[in-house]
Design a protein around this motif. Structure first.
Motif, PDB file in Angstrom:
ATOM      1  N   TYR A  35       0.878  -1.170   0.000  1.00  9.22           N
ATOM      2  CA  TYR A  35       0.000   0.000   0.000  1.00  9.22           C
ATOM      3  C   TYR A  35       0.913   1.217   0.000  1.00  9.22           C
ATOM      4  N   VAL A 118      -1.760  -1.336  -3.939  1.00 10.01           N
ATOM      5  CA  VAL A 118      -2.547  -0.114  -3.785  1.00 10.01           C
ATOM      6  C   VAL A 118      -1.595   1.077  -3.866  1.00 10.01           C
ATOM      7  N   SER A 119      -1.923   2.039  -4.706  1.00 11.45           N
ATOM      8  CA  SER A 119      -1.127   3.260  -4.817  1.00 11.45           C
ATOM      9  C   SER A 119      -2.047   4.440  -4.580  1.00 11.45           C
ATOM     10  N   THR A 120      -1.790   5.205  -3.524  1.00 10.92           N
ATOM     11  CA  THR A 120      -2.735   6.236  -3.093  1.00 10.92           C
ATOM     12  C   THR A 120      -2.336   7.656  -3.474  1.00 10.92           C
ATOM     13  N   ARG A 215      -8.057  -8.653  -1.159  1.00  9.17           N
ATOM     14  CA  ARG A 215      -7.534  -8.319   0.162  1.00  9.17           C
ATOM     15  C   ARG A 215      -7.865  -9.414   1.179  1.00  9.17           C
ATOM     16  N   PHE A 220      -1.622  -6.078   5.027  1.00 11.00           N
ATOM     17  CA  PHE A 220      -1.188  -4.913   4.255  1.00 11.00           C
ATOM     18  C   PHE A 220       0.184  -4.436   4.730  1.00 11.00           C
ATOM     19  N   PHE A 222       2.206  -0.958   4.527  1.00 13.39           N
ATOM     20  CA  PHE A 222       2.088   0.465   4.226  1.00 13.39           C
ATOM     21  C   PHE A 222       3.478   1.068   4.032  1.00 13.39           C
ATOM     22  N   CYS A 225       3.606   6.070   3.671  1.00 11.18           N
ATOM     23  CA  CYS A 225       2.306   6.598   4.087  1.00 11.18           C
ATOM     24  C   CYS A 225       2.436   7.373   5.391  1.00 11.18           C
ATOM     25  N   ALA A 236      -7.320   4.278   4.475  1.00 13.03           N
ATOM     26  CA  ALA A 236      -6.499   3.116   4.823  1.00 13.03           C
ATOM     27  C   ALA A 236      -7.324   2.087   5.584  1.00 13.03           C
ATOM     28  N   ILE A 239     -10.022   0.449   3.105  1.00 11.01           N
ATOM     29  CA  ILE A 239      -9.443  -0.401   2.067  1.00 11.01           C
ATOM     30  C   ILE A 239      -8.914  -1.698   2.670  1.00 11.01           C
ATOM     31  N   ALA A 240      -8.371  -1.615   3.874  1.00 13.53           N
ATOM     32  CA  ALA A 240      -7.835  -2.810   4.534  1.00 13.53           C
ATOM     33  C   ALA A 240      -8.908  -3.583   5.300  1.00 13.53           C
ATOM     34  N   HIS A 247      -0.779  -6.002  10.201  1.00 18.38           N
ATOM     35  CA  HIS A 247      -0.232  -5.223   9.098  1.00 18.38           C
ATOM     36  C   HIS A 247       1.084  -4.587   9.547  1.00 18.38           C
TER      37      HIS A 247
END
Length: 288
Positions: A35, A118-120, A215, A220, A222, A225, A236, A239-240, A247
């Motif tokens: 992520y 995931v790219s935010t 998922r 995840f 991160f 972030c 976050a 999505i998770a 995580h």
């Protein structure tokens, strides 16, 4: 705890060496969803690499009231309300026009064949890395519903950047929930963009089915972030949602986490690790 600031003493940081060494095989085996936040771009990125930097860019282009300065979502909302949505899109295109060369972390992840990444942020570095690696991938990109008659929450794009009606059996799904400059200049950026999304996201309506599927049973990771903004924490978390922890979040050594960030990590079962992202990239690039 080396390199951490005194006010972070109550955060239980995991051992960086052992944690990073264990991540590579788990990503390769499809057990972890990377992520990426804007910090994954690195300090020398040719585009804004944080919400604050993007707010500064917008503020340099349009005179903003005090209440909107430093807050990218409010800044974009002010511009949209005074100068129309097209101006916001044009400024976002300008901010992210310089092509971003994928870094070692992007390249390493692209070659690992993770079921989902995931790219935010709004850059296209991860998309470019996947394309350069010849990966079997497609993208699910969040879209604004500001357009008249728009009823969808997201669109699907293949590796060539062409819109498709539904996701294919891609090995890797690139999920860009806030949109992105490529392939179609979709941006969720203003307060108005998020009104409906944040209203519905708790019941998961804006989350694509393929994301919910990929998922499940995974944890995840991160990277780059920060969670100092409520909107970032909300995305976050949602999505998770319904994934499997624990995580991990990798922070640069010396990062001063806010009280809200520390509470968020504890509440969501996210184990913090202090290590440069280049160190993680090196660990991922090591031959099995």
């Amino acid at each position: 705890m080396t390199g951490l600031l005194p006010d972070e003493a109550d955060v239980d940081f995991a051992d960086a060496g052992a944690t990073l060494a264990a991540l590579a095989p788990r990503i390769a085996q499809g057990e972890i969803v990377p992520y990426l936040g804007p910090g994954a771009l690195g300090a020398d990125a040719p585009v804004p690499a944080s919400p604050e930097a993007l707010a500064e860019f917008l503020g340099a282009k349009v005179a903003l009231p005090a209440r909107a300065r430093g807050n990218v979502w409010a800044a974009a909302q002010f511009i949209e309300s005074r100068r129309h949505r097209n101006t916001v899109t044009a400024l976002m295109d300008e901010a992210f026009a310089p092509p971003v060369v994928p870094g070692p972390l992007h390249a390493a992840l692209a070659r690992m064949g993770a079921p989902m990444i995931v790219s935010t942020w709004y850059d296209a570095a991860m998309r470019r890395a996947l394309a350069e690696a010849g990966a079997d991938f497609g993208e699910v990109q969040g879209i604004t519903r500001a357009a008249i008659g728009e009823t969808e929450w997201y669109r699907f794009y293949d590796a060539a950047g062409d819109e498709v009606a539904a996701p294919a059996a891609w090995r890797t799904v690139l999920y860009t929930p806030h949109g992105g400059t490529r392939p179609a200049h979709n941006y969720l950026i203003s307060d108005a963009d998020y009104v409906e999304t944040l209203t519905e996201i708790d019941i998961q309506t804006p989350i694509p089915d393929i994301v919910a599927e990929r998922r499940a049973g995974r944890s995840f990771l991160f990277l780059g972030c920060r969670f100092h903004d409520q909107l970032l924490r909300t995305y976050a978390r949602q999505i998770a949602k319904r994934s499997s922890g624990p995580h991990v979040a990798v922070f640069d050594p010396g990062t001063a986490l806010t009280r809200n960030e520390r509470r968020f990590l504890a509440a969501e079962g996210i184990v913090p690790v202090a290590a440069p992202l280049l160190t993680l990239a090196s660990a991922l690039l090591q031959p099995a």
